[in-house]
Design a protein around this motif. Structure first.
Motif, PDB file in Angstrom:
ATOM      1  N   ASP A 108       0.830  -1.209   0.000  1.00 50.10           N
ATOM      2  CA  ASP A 108       0.000   0.000   0.000  1.00 50.10           C
ATOM      3  C   ASP A 108       0.863   1.257   0.000  1.00 50.10           C
ATOM      4  OD1 ASP A 108      -2.329  -1.459  -0.030  1.00 50.10           O
ATOM      5  OD2 ASP A 108      -2.625  -1.383   2.150  1.00 50.10           O
ATOM      6  N   GLU A 109       1.908   1.256   0.826  1.00 50.76           N
ATOM      7  CA  GLU A 109       2.779   2.430   0.924  1.00 50.76           C
ATOM      8  C   GLU A 109       3.532   2.670  -0.384  1.00 50.76           C
ATOM      9  OE1 GLU A 109       3.735   2.254   5.742  1.00 50.76           O
ATOM     10  OE2 GLU A 109       5.321   1.834   4.270  1.00 50.76           O
ATOM     11  N   MET A 110       4.088   1.608  -0.945  1.00 48.47           N
ATOM     12  CA  MET A 110       4.901   1.772  -2.153  1.00 48.47           C
ATOM     13  C   MET A 110       4.043   2.104  -3.373  1.00 48.47           C
ATOM     14  SD  MET A 110       7.724   1.626  -0.694  1.00 48.47           S
ATOM     15  CE  MET A 110       8.687   1.989  -2.160  1.00 48.47           C
ATOM     16  N   ASN A 111       2.775   1.777  -3.314  1.00 48.90           N
ATOM     17  CA  ASN A 111       1.860   2.140  -4.404  1.00 48.90           C
ATOM     18  C   ASN A 111       1.348   3.564  -4.277  1.00 48.90           C
ATOM     19  OD1 ASN A 111       1.917  -0.266  -5.904  1.00 48.90           O
ATOM     20  ND2 ASN A 111       0.420  -1.241  -4.529  1.00 48.90           N
ATOM     21  N   ASP A 112       1.711   4.217  -3.166  1.00 46.64           N
ATOM     22  CA  ASP A 112       1.270   5.595  -2.920  1.00 46.64           C
ATOM     23  C   ASP A 112       2.491   6.504  -2.771  1.00 46.64           C
ATOM     24  OD1 ASP A 112       0.121   7.959  -2.182  1.00 46.64           O
ATOM     25  OD2 ASP A 112      -0.633   7.244  -0.240  1.00 46.64           O
ATOM     26  N   PRO A 113       2.900   7.210  -3.809  1.00 48.58           N
ATOM     27  CA  PRO A 113       4.088   8.073  -3.741  1.00 48.58           C
ATOM     28  C   PRO A 113       4.008   9.143  -2.652  1.00 48.58           C
ATOM     29  CG  PRO A 113       3.386   7.770  -6.012  1.00 48.58           C
ATOM     30  CD  PRO A 113       2.281   7.227  -5.148  1.00 48.58           C
ATOM     31  N   ALA A 114       2.790   9.469  -2.220  1.00 47.34           N
ATOM     32  CA  ALA A 114       2.622  10.516  -1.205  1.00 47.34           C
ATOM     33  C   ALA A 114       2.676   9.962   0.219  1.00 47.34           C
ATOM     34  CB  ALA A 114       1.299  11.246  -1.411  1.00 47.34           C
ATOM     35  N   ALA A 115       2.769   8.648   0.359  1.00 45.54           N
ATOM     36  CA  ALA A 115       2.797   8.049   1.704  1.00 45.54           C
ATOM     37  C   ALA A 115       4.055   8.497   2.449  1.00 45.54           C
ATOM     38  CB  ALA A 115       2.756   6.529   1.604  1.00 45.54           C
ATOM     39  N   ARG A 116       3.888   8.875   3.716  1.00 42.15           N
ATOM     40  CA  ARG A 116       5.008   9.307   4.547  1.00 42.15           C
ATOM     41  C   ARG A 116       4.856   8.689   5.952  1.00 42.15           C
ATOM     42  NH1 ARG A 116       6.267  10.350   0.223  1.00 42.15           N
ATOM     43  NH2 ARG A 116       7.164  12.262  -0.672  1.00 42.15           N
ATOM     44  N   PRO A 117       5.301   7.459   6.126  1.00 36.85           N
ATOM     45  CA  PRO A 117       5.210   6.818   7.451  1.00 36.85           C
ATOM     46  C   PRO A 117       5.923   7.650   8.514  1.00 36.85           C
ATOM     47  CG  PRO A 117       5.807   5.236   5.755  1.00 36.85           C
ATOM     48  CD  PRO A 117       5.898   6.582   5.112  1.00 36.85           C
ATOM     49  N   GLU A 118       5.347   7.693   9.685  1.00 39.85           N
ATOM     50  CA  GLU A 118       5.897   8.506  10.770  1.00 39.85           C
ATOM     51  C   GLU A 118       7.147   7.854  11.365  1.00 39.85           C
ATOM     52  OE1 GLU A 118       4.541  10.295  15.148  1.00 39.85           O
ATOM     53  OE2 GLU A 118       3.114   9.202  13.883  1.00 39.85           O
ATOM     54  N   ILE A 119       8.121   8.685  11.701  1.00 36.88           N
ATOM     55  CA  ILE A 119       9.349   8.212  12.357  1.00 36.88           C
ATOM     56  C   ILE A 119       9.167   8.285  13.866  1.00 36.88           C
ATOM     57  CG2 ILE A 119      11.807   8.670  12.723  1.00 36.88           C
ATOM     58  CD1 ILE A 119      11.899   9.756   9.858  1.00 36.88           C
ATOM     59  N   GLY A 120       9.467   7.194  14.558  1.00 34.16           N
ATOM     60  CA  GLY A 120       9.287   7.140  16.002  1.00 34.16           C
ATOM     61  C   GLY A 120      10.532   7.481  16.790  1.00 34.16           C
ATOM     62  N   SER A 121      11.712   7.362  16.191  1.00 35.95           N
ATOM     63  CA  SER A 121      12.947   7.691  16.899  1.00 35.95           C
ATOM     64  C   SER A 121      13.067   9.202  17.067  1.00 35.95           C
ATOM     65  CB  SER A 121      14.162   7.141  16.149  1.00 35.95           C
ATOM     66  OG  SER A 121      14.039   7.333  14.756  1.00 35.95           O
ATOM     67  N   ASP A 122      13.752   9.623  18.138  1.00 40.16           N
ATOM     68  CA  ASP A 122      13.916  11.044  18.421  1.00 40.16           C
ATOM     69  C   ASP A 122      14.612  11.751  17.262  1.00 40.16           C
ATOM     70  OD1 ASP A 122      12.745  10.731  20.884  1.00 40.16           O
ATOM     71  OD2 ASP A 122      14.645  10.466  21.944  1.00 40.16           O
ATOM     72  N   LYS A 123      14.240  12.986  17.038  1.00 36.79           N
ATOM     73  CA  LYS A 123      14.854  13.790  15.976  1.00 36.79           C
ATOM     74  C   LYS A 123      16.321  14.029  16.316  1.00 36.79           C
ATOM     75  CE  LYS A 123      13.780  17.910  13.207  1.00 36.79           C
ATOM     76  NZ  LYS A 123      13.410  17.197  11.972  1.00 36.79           N
ATOM     77  N   ILE A 124      17.174  14.007  15.318  1.00 35.08           N
ATOM     78  CA  ILE A 124      18.606  14.198  15.531  1.00 35.08           C
ATOM     79  C   ILE A 124      19.048  15.526  14.933  1.00 35.08           C
ATOM     80  CG2 ILE A 124      19.203  12.956  13.399  1.00 35.08           C
ATOM     81  CD1 ILE A 124      21.732  11.973  14.828  1.00 35.08           C
ATOM     82  N   SER A 125      20.017  16.175  15.570  1.00 34.32           N
ATOM     83  CA  SER A 125      20.584  17.401  15.022  1.00 34.32           C
ATOM     84  C   SER A 125      21.738  17.035  14.080  1.00 34.32           C
ATOM     85  CB  SER A 125      21.113  18.292  16.153  1.00 34.32           C
ATOM     86  OG  SER A 125      21.849  19.384  15.615  1.00 34.32           O
ATOM     87  N   LEU A 126      21.731  17.610  12.904  1.00 35.45           N
ATOM     88  CA  LEU A 126      22.798  17.357  11.928  1.00 35.45           C
ATOM     89  C   LEU A 126      23.920  18.387  12.045  1.00 35.45           C
ATOM     90  CD1 LEU A 126      20.763  16.397   8.719  1.00 35.45           C
ATOM     91  CD2 LEU A 126      21.603  14.932  10.568  1.00 35.45           C
ATOM     92  N   GLU A 127      23.805  19.290  12.996  1.00 33.77           N
ATOM     93  CA  GLU A 127      24.822  20.326  13.174  1.00 33.77           C
ATOM     94  C   GLU A 127      26.172  19.690  13.507  1.00 33.77           C
ATOM     95  OE1 GLU A 127      25.664  24.361  15.845  1.00 33.77           O
ATOM     96  OE2 GLU A 127      23.831  23.192  16.122  1.00 33.77           O
ATOM     97  N   GLY A 128      27.201  20.115  12.815  1.00 29.23           N
ATOM     98  CA  GLY A 128      28.548  19.607  13.075  1.00 29.23           C
ATOM     99  C   GLY A 128      28.955  18.452  12.187  1.00 29.23           C
ATOM    100  N   TYR A 129      28.001  17.841  11.506  1.00 34.49           N
ATOM    101  CA  TYR A 129      28.329  16.733  10.606  1.00 34.49           C
ATOM    102  C   TYR A 129      28.618  17.276   9.210  1.00 34.49           C
ATOM    103  CZ  TYR A 129      26.552  13.583  14.212  1.00 34.49           C
ATOM    104  OH  TYR A 129      26.352  12.902  15.385  1.00 34.49           O
ATOM    105  N   SER A 130      29.694  16.800   8.609  1.00 37.11           N
ATOM    106  CA  SER A 130      30.039  17.213   7.250  1.00 37.11           C
ATOM    107  C   SER A 130      29.827  16.084   6.249  1.00 37.11           C
ATOM    108  CB  SER A 130      31.508  17.663   7.197  1.00 37.11           C
ATOM    109  OG  SER A 130      32.373  16.601   7.601  1.00 37.11           O
TER     110      SER A 130
END
Length: 212
Positions: A108-130
């Motif tokens: 179902d998800e792959m047949n729907d390009p607009a599908a956006r499953p929710e992420i359950g892990s905490d948001k990460i900061s990308l600051e400092g990563y190159s």
């Protein structure tokens, strides 16, 4: 005369008491100052340790069955990188992953390009990563929709993004093109497909080739 001597003695005793009290106060003050300096130095040391602990390379991955996780861990070990796992808020069951079932959740998800499953892990900061390696399995020839959720949620400006995928045969080109377009930021290098049994030496050769 006796009364005078008694008065002098009393005055001397009072002065002695005040003198001792002042000395004690100075000693306590000096001790408090020393303790404060020690705490300040410990805090500065702790902040320096936290700053040096964070790496400049990050490996981000989504793995439904553990195959991509194994490759991601090897890459992180080789590059001495931090790791971040994209964990779905609603975990995938074995039934969800049934490739041949047109009614399965992943179908179902792959047949729907607009599908956006929710992420359950905490948001990460990308600051400092190159440098950021981003890994995922190939589903129906593309990246799982949760990868779209991730790349659309972050700003990759100033970061070199290196995709990798795990698959039995499907290439990475189509999925990388889609994710790079959805991200809209970052410098994306050509990615590579790996099997679950990829050796450390193969991964090292690939990683070293990126800097040539």
């Amino acid at each position: 005369m006796k009364k005078f001597r008694n008065t002098v003695v009393l005055i001397m005793m009072v002065c002695l008491v005040f003198g001792l009290a002042a000395c004690g106060k100075n000693e306590n003050s000096e001790k408090m100052d020393a303790d404060a300096r020690q705490v300040s130095q410990e805090n500065e040391s702790s902040e320096e340790e936290q700053q040096t602990e964070k790496k400049d390379t990050l490996v981000v991955y989504f793995s439904a069955t553990g195959t991509t996780k194994g490759v991601a861990e090897k890459i992180a070990d080789i590059t001495d990188a931090d790791m971040y796992e994209i964990v779905p808020a609603d975990p995938y069951s074995s039934e969800d992953l049934e490739y041949g079932n047109d009614n399965s959740r992943t179908s179902d998800e792959m047949n729907d390009p607009a599908a956006r499953p929710e992420i359950g892990s905490d948001k990460i900061s990308l600051e400092g990563y190159s440098e950021l390696y981003i890994g995922y399995p190939i589903w129906w020839g593309e990246a799982p929709r949760i990868m779209s959720t991730f790349v659309e949620s972050y700003d990759f400006n100033g970061i070199t993004v290196i995709p990798f995928c795990t698959s039995g045969g499907s290439g990475i080109e189509k999925s990388q093109e889609q994710l790079e377009k959805q991200a809209g930021s970052g410098t994306w290098l050509p990615g590579r497909r790996f099997s679950g049994g990829t050796s450390d030496s193969d991964l090292k050769d690939w990683i070293h080739s990126l800097n040539e």
